[in-house]
Design a protein around this motif. Structure first.
Motif, PDB file in Angstrom:
ATOM      1  N   GLY A 135       8.009 -52.505 -13.515  1.00  0.00           N
ATOM      2  CA  GLY A 135       6.940 -51.512 -13.454  1.00  0.00           C
ATOM      3  C   GLY A 135       5.722 -51.927 -14.283  1.00  0.00           C
ATOM      4  O   GLY A 135       4.584 -51.800 -13.850  1.00  0.00           O
ATOM      5  N   GLY A 136       5.984 -52.447 -15.465  1.00  0.00           N
ATOM      6  CA  GLY A 136       4.902 -52.857 -16.359  1.00  0.00           C
ATOM      7  C   GLY A 136       4.122 -54.032 -15.793  1.00  0.00           C
ATOM      8  O   GLY A 136       2.890 -54.060 -15.857  1.00  0.00           O
ATOM      9  N   GLN A 137       4.854 -54.983 -15.228  1.00  0.00           N
ATOM     10  CA  GLN A 137       4.172 -56.153 -14.647  1.00  0.00           C
ATOM     11  C   GLN A 137       3.346 -55.756 -13.428  1.00  0.00           C
ATOM     12  O   GLN A 137       2.252 -56.277 -13.205  1.00  0.00           O
ATOM     13  N   ARG A 138       3.883 -54.802 -12.669  1.00  0.00           N
ATOM     14  CA  ARG A 138       3.118 -54.308 -11.508  1.00  0.00           C
ATOM     15  C   ARG A 138       1.823 -53.657 -11.980  1.00  0.00           C
ATOM     16  O   ARG A 138       0.765 -53.842 -11.398  1.00  0.00           O
ATOM     17  N   GLN A 139       1.941 -52.886 -13.051  1.00  0.00           N
ATOM     18  CA  GLN A 139       0.755 -52.215 -13.590  1.00  0.00           C
ATOM     19  C   GLN A 139      -0.266 -53.245 -14.061  1.00  0.00           C
ATOM     20  O   GLN A 139      -1.467 -53.099 -13.841  1.00  0.00           O
ATOM     21  N   ILE A 140       0.216 -54.315 -14.699  1.00  0.00           N
ATOM     22  CA  ILE A 140      -0.695 -55.357 -15.171  1.00  0.00           C
ATOM     23  C   ILE A 140      -1.337 -56.073 -13.979  1.00  0.00           C
ATOM     24  O   ILE A 140      -2.530 -56.386 -13.998  1.00  0.00           O
ATOM     25  N   LEU A 141      -0.545 -56.286 -12.933  1.00  0.00           N
ATOM     26  CA  LEU A 141      -1.111 -56.890 -11.719  1.00  0.00           C
ATOM     27  C   LEU A 141      -2.233 -56.003 -11.165  1.00  0.00           C
ATOM     28  O   LEU A 141      -3.290 -56.490 -10.774  1.00  0.00           O
ATOM     29  N   LEU A 142      -2.001 -54.699 -11.162  1.00  0.00           N
ATOM     30  CA  LEU A 142      -3.011 -53.771 -10.633  1.00  0.00           C
ATOM     31  C   LEU A 142      -4.268 -53.763 -11.496  1.00  0.00           C
ATOM     32  O   LEU A 142      -5.384 -53.728 -10.979  1.00  0.00           O
ATOM     33  N   ILE A 143      -4.079 -53.804 -12.808  1.00  0.00           N
ATOM     34  CA  ILE A 143      -5.247 -53.837 -13.699  1.00  0.00           C
ATOM     35  C   ILE A 143      -5.983 -55.167 -13.512  1.00  0.00           C
ATOM     36  O   ILE A 143      -7.204 -55.205 -13.399  1.00  0.00           O
ATOM     37  N   GLY A 144      -5.204 -56.256 -13.431  1.00  0.00           N
ATOM     38  CA  GLY A 144      -5.813 -57.575 -13.232  1.00  0.00           C
ATOM     39  C   GLY A 144      -6.553 -57.632 -11.895  1.00  0.00           C
ATOM     40  O   GLY A 144      -7.663 -58.151 -11.805  1.00  0.00           O
ATOM     41  N   ARG A 145      -5.926 -57.052 -10.887  1.00  0.00           N
ATOM     42  CA  ARG A 145      -6.539 -57.044  -9.559  1.00  0.00           C
ATOM     43  C   ARG A 145      -7.874 -56.283  -9.579  1.00  0.00           C
ATOM     44  O   ARG A 145      -8.823 -56.640  -8.897  1.00  0.00           O
ATOM     45  N   ALA A 146      -7.914 -55.228 -10.397  1.00  0.00           N
ATOM     46  CA  ALA A 146      -9.142 -54.439 -10.483  1.00  0.00           C
ATOM     47  C   ALA A 146     -10.273 -55.216 -11.163  1.00  0.00           C
ATOM     48  O   ALA A 146     -11.434 -54.858 -11.042  1.00  0.00           O
ATOM     49  N   LEU A 147      -9.929 -56.280 -11.875  1.00  0.00           N
ATOM     50  CA  LEU A 147     -10.962 -57.070 -12.550  1.00  0.00           C
ATOM     51  C   LEU A 147     -11.653 -58.056 -11.608  1.00  0.00           C
ATOM     52  O   LEU A 147     -12.693 -58.623 -11.938  1.00  0.00           O
ATOM     53  N   VAL A 148     -11.053 -58.241 -10.434  1.00  0.00           N
ATOM     54  CA  VAL A 148     -11.626 -59.167  -9.464  1.00  0.00           C
ATOM     55  C   VAL A 148     -12.991 -58.641  -9.014  1.00  0.00           C
ATOM     56  O   VAL A 148     -13.142 -57.452  -8.738  1.00  0.00           O
ATOM     57  N   GLY A 149     -13.956 -59.537  -8.972  1.00  0.00           N
ATOM     58  CA  GLY A 149     -15.293 -59.114  -8.582  1.00  0.00           C
ATOM     59  C   GLY A 149     -16.113 -58.610  -9.765  1.00  0.00           C
ATOM     60  O   GLY A 149     -17.194 -58.069  -9.578  1.00  0.00           O
ATOM     61  N   ASP A 150     -15.591 -58.787 -10.961  1.00  0.00           N
ATOM     62  CA  ASP A 150     -16.299 -58.409 -12.200  1.00  0.00           C
ATOM     63  C   ASP A 150     -16.874 -57.000 -12.205  1.00  0.00           C
ATOM     64  O   ASP A 150     -18.092 -56.806 -12.241  1.00  0.00           O
ATOM     65  N   PRO A 151     -16.002 -56.004 -12.162  1.00  0.00           N
ATOM     66  CA  PRO A 151     -16.492 -54.617 -12.214  1.00  0.00           C
ATOM     67  C   PRO A 151     -17.122 -54.313 -13.571  1.00  0.00           C
ATOM     68  O   PRO A 151     -16.874 -55.014 -14.543  1.00  0.00           O
ATOM     69  N   LYS A 152     -17.907 -53.238 -13.579  1.00  0.00           N
ATOM     70  CA  LYS A 152     -18.527 -52.826 -14.842  1.00  0.00           C
ATOM     71  C   LYS A 152     -17.776 -51.658 -15.460  1.00  0.00           C
ATOM     72  O   LYS A 152     -17.852 -51.424 -16.653  1.00  0.00           O
ATOM     73  N   LEU A 153     -17.079 -50.924 -14.604  1.00  0.00           N
ATOM     74  CA  LEU A 153     -16.346 -49.746 -15.094  1.00  0.00           C
ATOM     75  C   LEU A 153     -14.976 -49.669 -14.434  1.00  0.00           C
ATOM     76  O   LEU A 153     -14.861 -49.718 -13.211  1.00  0.00           O
ATOM     77  N   LEU A 154     -13.945 -49.572 -15.261  1.00  0.00           N
ATOM     78  CA  LEU A 154     -12.582 -49.404 -14.748  1.00  0.00           C
ATOM     79  C   LEU A 154     -12.098 -48.004 -15.066  1.00  0.00           C
ATOM     80  O   LEU A 154     -12.260 -47.522 -16.189  1.00  0.00           O
ATOM     81  N   LEU A 155     -11.485 -47.383 -14.072  1.00  0.00           N
ATOM     82  CA  LEU A 155     -10.881 -46.069 -14.262  1.00  0.00           C
ATOM     83  C   LEU A 155      -9.390 -46.297 -14.100  1.00  0.00           C
ATOM     84  O   LEU A 155      -8.939 -46.733 -13.036  1.00  0.00           O
ATOM     85  N   VAL A 156      -8.628 -46.063 -15.139  1.00  0.00           N
ATOM     86  CA  VAL A 156      -7.196 -46.375 -15.074  1.00  0.00           C
ATOM     87  C   VAL A 156      -6.397 -45.091 -15.280  1.00  0.00           C
ATOM     88  O   VAL A 156      -6.538 -44.415 -16.300  1.00  0.00           O
ATOM     89  N   ASP A 157      -5.572 -44.773 -14.277  1.00  0.00           N
ATOM     90  CA  ASP A 157      -4.878 -43.480 -14.279  1.00  0.00           C
ATOM     91  C   ASP A 157      -3.431 -43.623 -14.760  1.00  0.00           C
ATOM     92  O   ASP A 157      -2.576 -44.120 -14.027  1.00  0.00           O
ATOM     93  N   GLU A 158      -3.175 -43.208 -15.971  1.00  0.00           N
ATOM     94  CA  GLU A 158      -1.842 -43.196 -16.585  1.00  0.00           C
ATOM     95  C   GLU A 158      -1.102 -44.539 -16.479  1.00  0.00           C
ATOM     96  O   GLU A 158      -0.028 -44.611 -15.864  1.00  0.00           O
ATOM     97  N   PRO A 159      -1.664 -45.581 -17.106  1.00  0.00           N
ATOM     98  CA  PRO A 159      -1.064 -46.913 -16.984  1.00  0.00           C
ATOM     99  C   PRO A 159       0.343 -47.035 -17.565  1.00  0.00           C
ATOM    100  O   PRO A 159       1.098 -47.890 -17.124  1.00  0.00           O
ATOM    101  N   THR A 160       0.715 -46.205 -18.516  1.00  0.00           N
ATOM    102  CA  THR A 160       2.041 -46.378 -19.134  1.00  0.00           C
ATOM    103  C   THR A 160       3.066 -45.372 -18.617  1.00  0.00           C
ATOM    104  O   THR A 160       4.214 -45.378 -19.056  1.00  0.00           O
ATOM    105  N   GLU A 161       2.666 -44.531 -17.694  1.00  0.00           N
ATOM    106  CA  GLU A 161       3.559 -43.476 -17.186  1.00  0.00           C
ATOM    107  C   GLU A 161       4.830 -44.095 -16.584  1.00  0.00           C
ATOM    108  O   GLU A 161       4.767 -44.998 -15.750  1.00  0.00           O
ATOM    109  N   GLY A 162       5.959 -43.611 -17.023  1.00  0.00           N
ATOM    110  CA  GLY A 162       7.233 -44.040 -16.454  1.00  0.00           C
ATOM    111  C   GLY A 162       7.709 -45.414 -16.896  1.00  0.00           C
ATOM    112  O   GLY A 162       8.695 -45.917 -16.378  1.00  0.00           O
TER     113      GLY A 162
END
Ligand code: ATP
Ligand code: MG
Length: 229
Positions: A135-162
């Motif tokens: 679960g944790g690695q999946r969450q990190i993959l999702l956060i990493g994936r969101a960095l693609v394209g160099d965003p300026k703002l990340l909205l992360v919804d309950e990254p540690t839940e569960g």
């Protein structure tokens, strides 16, 4: 960089956010906490374009984005990491990143580098099915994936839940590494995580922001925060 002014948001006739305002400065990492059903996800979805406010306005880098379609909001540099931790389970980690890189015309190798910059261990998993990650690695993959394209703002919804306690530490490290690199609004119920990383904490209750904590003293005082939750 983000200016939310007096928004109301509704599902059909049911209004769930009431008169919410928030100003976010570039490079800051703020947290939002609140009970189940308080409206935290709805708030993030409103910024990301998945919900259109029925009143008020949202502007980003000086441009009004209220009611803009999610794909357009994404192109403006805002990424939303959903609460459900859903990856493309049957595809490899590499393929998951490839899919994220394609629409923003980034090379897959660059996308991989981004994930590795926040979590070097991901290299070992690149050819594994994303569904086989923890679960944790999946969450990190999702956060990493969101960095693609160099965003300026990340909205992360309950990254540690569960997640298991040990994995929460990995997420904490990842978020700490991202501090200052990109602006972030993180919904988080784990007050230890909040205490360690937050510069500002908004407490939401019944669709309203009822408290804003800005001093280190307030942010690290779990008992005090708990009383609002
Ligand atoms: N698709 C929907 N249709 C109707 N009502 C909804 C929908 N999604 C959420 N709601 C309602 O809106 C309110 C806010 O929900 P939201 O998911 O934003 O809360 P939350 O703070 O993210 O909760 P949680 O901590 O459980 O994730 C709740 O009362 C919820 O029942
Ligand atoms: Mg939620």
């Amino acid at each position: 960089m983000l200016s939310v002014k007096n928004i109301d948001v509704a599902y059909g006739h049911a209004r769930v956010l009431h008169d919410i305002s928030l100003e976010l400065e570039a490079g800051s990492m703020v947290f939002m906490a609140g009970r189940n059903g308080a409206g935290k996800t709805t708030f993030l979805k409103s910024i990301a374009g998945f919900m259109k406010p029925v009143a008020g306005s949202i502007s980003f880098l000086g441009k009004d984005i209220s009611g803009m379609a999610p794909e357009k909001v994404a192109l403006m540099g805002i990424r939303y990491v959903f609460q459900d931790k859903r990856v493309f389970s049957n595809l490899t980690v590499r393929e998951n990143l490839e899919l994220a890189a394609y629409p923003v015309k980034e090379k897959t190798s660059q996308a991989i580098e981004k994930v590795m910059s926040i979590y070097p261990k991901m290299e070992k998993f690149l050819n594994l099915r994303a569904g086989s990650l923890s679960g944790g690695q999946r969450q990190i993959l999702l956060i990493g994936r969101a960095l693609v394209g160099d965003p300026k703002l990340l909205l992360v919804d309950e990254p540690t839940e569960g997640l298991a306690a040990g994995t929460i530490n990995d997420i904490l490290n990842v978020l700490a590494m991202m501090k200052g690199r990109v602006s972030m609004i993180i919904v988080e119920q784990n007050l230890s995580v909040v205490g360690m990383l937050a510069e500002k904490v908004y407490i939401m209750r019944e669709g309203k922001i009822v408290q804003t904590c800005t001093s280190k003293e307030e942010i690290t005082d779990k008992q005090r925060l708990e009383q609002y939750l």
